[in-house]
Scaffold this motif. Structure first.
Motif, PDB file in Angstrom:
ATOM      1  N   LYS A 146       0.835  -1.203   0.000  1.00  0.00           N
ATOM      2  CA  LYS A 146       0.000   0.000   0.000  1.00  0.00           C
ATOM      3  C   LYS A 146       0.866   1.247   0.000  1.00  0.00           C
ATOM      4  N   GLN A 147       0.235   2.358  -0.354  1.00  0.00           N
ATOM      5  CA  GLN A 147       0.953   3.627  -0.334  1.00  0.00           C
ATOM      6  C   GLN A 147       1.069   4.152   1.089  1.00  0.00           C
ATOM      7  N   ARG A 148       2.070   4.975   1.297  1.00  0.00           N
ATOM      8  CA  ARG A 148       2.213   5.624   2.592  1.00  0.00           C
ATOM      9  C   ARG A 148       1.054   6.595   2.780  1.00  0.00           C
ATOM     10  N   GLU A 149       0.498   6.605   3.986  1.00  0.00           N
ATOM     11  CA  GLU A 149      -0.656   7.453   4.262  1.00  0.00           C
ATOM     12  C   GLU A 149      -0.464   8.235   5.551  1.00  0.00           C
ATOM     13  N   LEU A 150      -1.094   9.388   5.608  1.00  0.00           N
ATOM     14  CA  LEU A 150      -1.055  10.216   6.808  1.00  0.00           C
ATOM     15  C   LEU A 150      -1.851   9.556   7.923  1.00  0.00           C
ATOM     16  N   VAL A 151      -1.279   9.544   9.099  1.00  0.00           N
ATOM     17  CA  VAL A 151      -1.984   9.077  10.296  1.00  0.00           C
ATOM     18  C   VAL A 151      -2.478  10.276  11.092  1.00  0.00           C
ATOM     19  N   ALA A 152      -1.553  11.173  11.411  1.00  0.00           N
ATOM     20  CA  ALA A 152      -1.895  12.330  12.230  1.00  0.00           C
ATOM     21  C   ALA A 152      -0.820  13.389  12.057  1.00  0.00           C
ATOM     22  N   ARG A 153      -1.202  14.625  12.321  1.00  0.00           N
ATOM     23  CA  ARG A 153      -0.280  15.748  12.202  1.00  0.00           C
ATOM     24  C   ARG A 153      -0.546  16.718  13.343  1.00  0.00           C
ATOM     25  N   ILE A 154       0.521  17.362  13.798  1.00  0.00           N
ATOM     26  CA  ILE A 154       0.377  18.383  14.831  1.00  0.00           C
ATOM     27  C   ILE A 154       1.181  19.606  14.401  1.00  0.00           C
ATOM     28  N   THR A 155       0.531  20.753  14.463  1.00  0.00           N
ATOM     29  CA  THR A 155       1.169  21.976  13.981  1.00  0.00           C
ATOM     30  C   THR A 155       2.055  22.606  15.044  1.00  0.00           C
ATOM     31  N   ILE A 156       2.688  23.690  14.657  1.00  0.00           N
ATOM     32  CA  ILE A 156       3.542  24.431  15.585  1.00  0.00           C
ATOM     33  C   ILE A 156       2.724  24.912  16.775  1.00  0.00           C
ATOM     34  N   GLY A 157       1.491  25.289  16.520  1.00  0.00           N
ATOM     35  CA  GLY A 157       0.640  25.789  17.587  1.00  0.00           C
ATOM     36  C   GLY A 157      -0.084  24.705  18.369  1.00  0.00           C
ATOM     37  N   GLY A 158       0.131  23.439  17.984  1.00  0.00           N
ATOM     38  CA  GLY A 158      -0.479  22.337  18.719  1.00  0.00           C
ATOM     39  C   GLY A 158      -1.806  21.870  18.163  1.00  0.00           C
ATOM     40  N   ASN A 159      -2.230  22.434  17.042  1.00  0.00           N
ATOM     41  CA  ASN A 159      -3.453  21.940  16.414  1.00  0.00           C
ATOM     42  C   ASN A 159      -3.191  20.574  15.784  1.00  0.00           C
ATOM     43  N   THR A 160      -4.193  19.711  15.849  1.00  0.00           N
ATOM     44  CA  THR A 160      -4.017  18.354  15.360  1.00  0.00           C
ATOM     45  C   THR A 160      -5.048  17.992  14.304  1.00  0.00           C
ATOM     46  N   ASN A 161      -4.686  17.093  13.444  1.00  0.00           N
ATOM     47  CA  ASN A 161      -5.669  16.498  12.543  1.00  0.00           C
ATOM     48  C   ASN A 161      -5.297  15.039  12.315  1.00  0.00           C
ATOM     49  N   TYR A 162      -6.330  14.247  12.034  1.00  0.00           N
ATOM     50  CA  TYR A 162      -6.185  12.805  11.942  1.00  0.00           C
ATOM     51  C   TYR A 162      -6.861  12.274  10.690  1.00  0.00           C
ATOM     52  N   ALA A 163      -6.328  11.175  10.199  1.00  0.00           N
ATOM     53  CA  ALA A 163      -7.045  10.446   9.170  1.00  0.00           C
ATOM     54  C   ALA A 163      -8.322   9.877   9.789  1.00  0.00           C
ATOM     55  N   ASP A 164      -9.351   9.765   8.989  1.00  0.00           N
ATOM     56  CA  ASP A 164     -10.650   9.342   9.512  1.00  0.00           C
ATOM     57  C   ASP A 164     -10.577   8.015  10.264  1.00  0.00           C
ATOM     58  N   ALA A 165      -9.786   7.085   9.764  1.00  0.00           N
ATOM     59  CA  ALA A 165      -9.727   5.748  10.369  1.00  0.00           C
ATOM     60  C   ALA A 165      -9.092   5.757  11.754  1.00  0.00           C
ATOM     61  N   MET A 166      -8.396   6.829  12.097  1.00  0.00           N
ATOM     62  CA  MET A 166      -7.696   6.918  13.370  1.00  0.00           C
ATOM     63  C   MET A 166      -8.399   7.804  14.386  1.00  0.00           C
ATOM     64  N   LYS A 167      -9.366   8.574  13.947  1.00  0.00           N
ATOM     65  CA  LYS A 167     -10.038   9.498  14.862  1.00  0.00           C
ATOM     66  C   LYS A 167     -10.684   8.740  16.015  1.00  0.00           C
ATOM     67  N   GLY A 168     -10.447   9.236  17.215  1.00  0.00           N
ATOM     68  CA  GLY A 168     -11.003   8.615  18.402  1.00  0.00           C
ATOM     69  C   GLY A 168     -10.182   7.478  18.966  1.00  0.00           C
ATOM     70  N   ARG A 169      -9.202   7.005  18.194  1.00  0.00           N
ATOM     71  CA  ARG A 169      -8.354   5.911  18.671  1.00  0.00           C
ATOM     72  C   ARG A 169      -6.903   6.343  18.876  1.00  0.00           C
ATOM     73  N   PHE A 170      -6.427   7.235  18.038  1.00  0.00           N
ATOM     74  CA  PHE A 170      -5.034   7.678  18.094  1.00  0.00           C
ATOM     75  C   PHE A 170      -4.982   9.130  18.588  1.00  0.00           C
ATOM     76  N   THR A 171      -3.907   9.437  19.292  1.00  0.00           N
ATOM     77  CA  THR A 171      -3.682  10.802  19.747  1.00  0.00           C
ATOM     78  C   THR A 171      -2.235  11.193  19.506  1.00  0.00           C
ATOM     79  N   ILE A 172      -2.041  12.291  18.799  1.00  0.00           N
ATOM     80  CA  ILE A 172      -0.705  12.819  18.573  1.00  0.00           C
ATOM     81  C   ILE A 172      -0.464  13.961  19.554  1.00  0.00           C
ATOM     82  N   SER A 173       0.756  14.034  20.065  1.00  0.00           N
ATOM     83  CA  SER A 173       1.110  15.105  20.978  1.00  0.00           C
ATOM     84  C   SER A 173       2.597  15.413  20.808  1.00  0.00           C
ATOM     85  N   ARG A 174       2.989  16.537  21.339  1.00  0.00           N
ATOM     86  CA  ARG A 174       4.393  16.920  21.238  1.00  0.00           C
ATOM     87  C   ARG A 174       4.872  17.524  22.549  1.00  0.00           C
TER      88      ARG A 174
END
Length: 115
Positions: free
Chosen positions: A43-71
């Motif tokens: 399969k192709q590489r896919e985005l799981v989650a991202r966190i911005t400089i300001g701490g905003n996060t976004n997730y792929a739909d399949a991971m929402k509610g199960r995965f948490t990104i933090s820094r």
């Protein structure tokens, strides 16, 4: 040059949890946009989650509610907490940093979800 080193992968049973860590080099980690991607066999590489400089996060739909990104900028580290893991989450997980319009990648860490 930004160097990224992932850790925390392994074998886990369905429904289990893992926490991935990615340690980044450099004294301006707080200015990196950080992300986690994954690539399953065939399969192709896919985005799981991202966190911005300001701490905003976004997730792929399949991971929402199960995965948490933090820094943690004091530790130059980004984390991916993965809960309720499924066999389809099996993949190599890569840490990614975006800085000055350049993408940097870690070497990847294997996550296998299997009973």
């Amino acid at each position: 040059q930004v160097q990224l080193v992932e850790s925390g992968g392994g074998l886990v049973q369905p429904g289990g949890s893992l926490r991935l860590s990615c340690a980044a080099s450099g004294s301006i980690f707080s200015q990196y946009v950080m992300g986690w991607y994954r690539q399953a066999p065939g399969k192709q590489r896919e985005l799981v989650a991202r966190i911005t400089i300001g701490g905003n996060t976004n997730y792929a739909d399949a991971m929402k509610g199960r995965f948490t990104i933090s820094r943690d900028n004091a530790k130059n580290t980004v984390y991916l907490q993965m809960n309720s893991l499924k066999p389809e989450d099996t993949a190599v997980y890569y840490c990614n940093a975006l800085f000055a319009s350049v993408f940097y990648w870690g070497q990847g860490t294997q996550v296998t979800v299997s009973s």
